[in-house]
Design a protein around this motif. Structure first.
Motif, PDB file in Angstrom:
ATOM      1  N   LYS A  13       0.818  -1.221   0.000  1.00 54.46           N
ATOM      2  CA  LYS A  13       0.000   0.000   0.000  1.00 54.46           C
ATOM      3  C   LYS A  13       0.848   1.266   0.000  1.00 54.46           C
ATOM      4  O   LYS A  13       0.598   2.179  -0.768  1.00 54.46           O
ATOM      5  CB  LYS A  13      -0.928   0.041   1.225  1.00 54.46           C
ATOM      6  N   ALA A  33       1.353   4.860  10.118  1.00 59.44           N
ATOM      7  CA  ALA A  33       2.434   5.533  10.854  1.00 59.44           C
ATOM      8  C   ALA A  33       1.887   6.229  12.102  1.00 59.44           C
ATOM      9  O   ALA A  33       2.588   6.352  13.116  1.00 59.44           O
ATOM     10  CB  ALA A  33       3.142   6.535   9.945  1.00 59.44           C
ATOM     11  N   ARG A  36       1.476   3.588  14.614  1.00 57.91           N
ATOM     12  CA  ARG A  36       2.836   3.221  15.038  1.00 57.91           C
ATOM     13  C   ARG A  36       3.385   4.251  16.028  1.00 57.91           C
ATOM     14  O   ARG A  36       4.106   3.906  16.968  1.00 57.91           O
ATOM     15  CB  ARG A  36       3.757   3.119  13.816  1.00 57.91           C
ATOM     16  N   ARG A 183     -11.038  -7.270  14.870  1.00 60.96           N
ATOM     17  CA  ARG A 183     -11.292  -6.394  16.014  1.00 60.96           C
ATOM     18  C   ARG A 183     -12.712  -5.833  15.900  1.00 60.96           C
ATOM     19  O   ARG A 183     -13.297  -5.822  14.816  1.00 60.96           O
ATOM     20  CB  ARG A 183     -10.245  -5.283  16.083  1.00 60.96           C
TER      21      ARG A 183
HETATM   22  O1   DC Z   1       0.047  -0.146   7.688  1.00 53.62           O
HETATM   23  P1   DC Z   1       0.915  -0.380   8.879  1.00 53.62           P
HETATM   24  O2   DC Z   1       1.607  -1.706   8.867  1.00 53.62           O
HETATM   25  O3   DC Z   1       1.893   0.739   9.112  1.00 53.62           O
HETATM   26  O4   DC Z   1      -0.101  -0.366  10.140  1.00 53.62           O
HETATM   27  C1   DC Z   1       0.302  -0.741  11.422  1.00 53.62           C
HETATM   28  C2   DC Z   1      -0.924  -1.201  12.224  1.00 53.62           C
HETATM   29  O5   DC Z   1      -1.755  -0.066  12.512  1.00 53.62           O
HETATM   30  C3   DC Z   1      -1.842  -2.176  11.515  1.00 53.62           C
HETATM   31  O6   DC Z   1      -1.456  -3.526  11.706  1.00 53.62           O
HETATM   32  C4   DC Z   1      -3.195  -1.898  12.127  1.00 53.62           C
HETATM   33  C5   DC Z   1      -3.126  -0.437  12.490  1.00 53.62           C
HETATM   34  N1   DC Z   1      -3.857   0.406  11.537  1.00 53.62           N
HETATM   35  C6   DC Z   1      -5.211   0.509  11.712  1.00 53.62           C
HETATM   36  O7   DC Z   1      -5.779  -0.132  12.601  1.00 53.62           O
HETATM   37  N2   DC Z   1      -5.934   1.336  10.914  1.00 53.62           N
HETATM   38  C7   DC Z   1      -5.343   2.030   9.926  1.00 53.62           C
HETATM   39  N3   DC Z   1      -6.079   2.845   9.170  1.00 53.62           N
HETATM   40  C8   DC Z   1      -3.961   1.906   9.696  1.00 53.62           C
HETATM   41  C9   DC Z   1      -3.228   1.070  10.524  1.00 53.62           C
END
Ligand code: DC
Length: 222
Positions: A13, A33, A36, A183
């Motif tokens: 993505k 991010a 994170r 979730r």
């Molecule tokens: O896309 P990423 O790997 O950087 O996202 C890290 C975590 O953040 C992902 O496993 C779930 C959460 N996340 C989320 O719940 N909703 C989003 N819109 C983006 C990420």
């Protein structure tokens, strides 16, 4: 004009969103991010990833903001640029855990919607098409098989000089998918009106070209 790109971890993505946003002159918003940054803030303050009360409480003292250097997003936590601390696998896995907490999601939702209101954006995440931007002009659900996603991640780590175990990577990816898809709030799910793109057997350029042509059909001026 807003373009939403959702999909599981490692589907490509962010690579694709960066290319598409640069081509269209839009801002790229990496919502992962932001989650994170919340995870990083917990680690920094010694808060356990399962202590929902402490994590919710910590949010009032965590100012998360986004700035752009050209088209590149930088994430700030209380005025400190923490972008370079966010890419580790451990931070990603913890982000997926804290992302289940309602207070975390509602705090970040406001920031995400504000960015989309004020700019043309390509925004990637898990719930952009279903929840954050239900009226986005284009929604894409970008996926690939877990084996292909694990192999891509493996190659990236090898290129950095690491010696990863591909089976462990795939197991983590599958666990993260399950947590993100199951979730209660805003789970990862393809929006009814999203276009499904399976990148398992496509190159990066092919995926980017496909999404740019969908964006043009949806009214983006190039
Ligand atoms: O896309 P990423 O790997 O950087 O996202 C890290 C975590 O953040 C992902 O496993 C779930 C959460 N996340 C989320 O719940 N909703 C989003 N819109 C983006 C990420």
């Amino acid at each position: 004009m807003n373009i939403a790109i959702d999909g599981p971890a490692g589907a490509g993505k962010s690579t694709i969103a960066k290319l598409v946003s640069a081509k269209l002159g839009y801002i790229y918003v990496d919502t992962g991010a932001m989650f994170r940054a919340v995870a990083y803030n917990c680690t920094k303050n010694g808060i356990d990833k399962d202590d929902t009360a402490a994590i919710s409480e910590s949010l009032s003292k965590a100012d998360i903001s986004i700035k752009y250097v050209g088209n590149v997003q930088r994430v700030f936590l209380n005025d400190e640029d923490v972008t370079d601390h966010l890419r580790d696998e451990s931070v990603g896995n913890m982000a997926s855990v804290v992302a289940r907490i309602p207070a975390v999601r509602s705090k970040l939702l406001e920031l995400q919607r504000k960015l989309a209101r004020e700019n043309d954006v390509v925004m990637d995440g898990r719930d952009i098409g279903t929840c954050v931007l239900p009226d986005a002009e284009l929604k894409v659900y970008l996926t690939a098989s877990s084996a292909v996603r694990a192999k891509r991640r493996y190659d990236e780590l090898v290129a950095k000089g690491e010696t990863p175990d591909i089976d462990v990577i795939e197991k983590d990816i599958i666990e993260r998918d399950e947590r993100d898809m199951n979730r209660e709030i805003a789970p990862l799910k393809q929006a009814d009106d999203a276009v499904l793109v399976d990148s398992s057997y496509m190159t990066i350029d092919e995926v980017a070209a496909k999404i740019i042509s969908l964006a043009e059909e949806a009214g983006a001026g190039v």
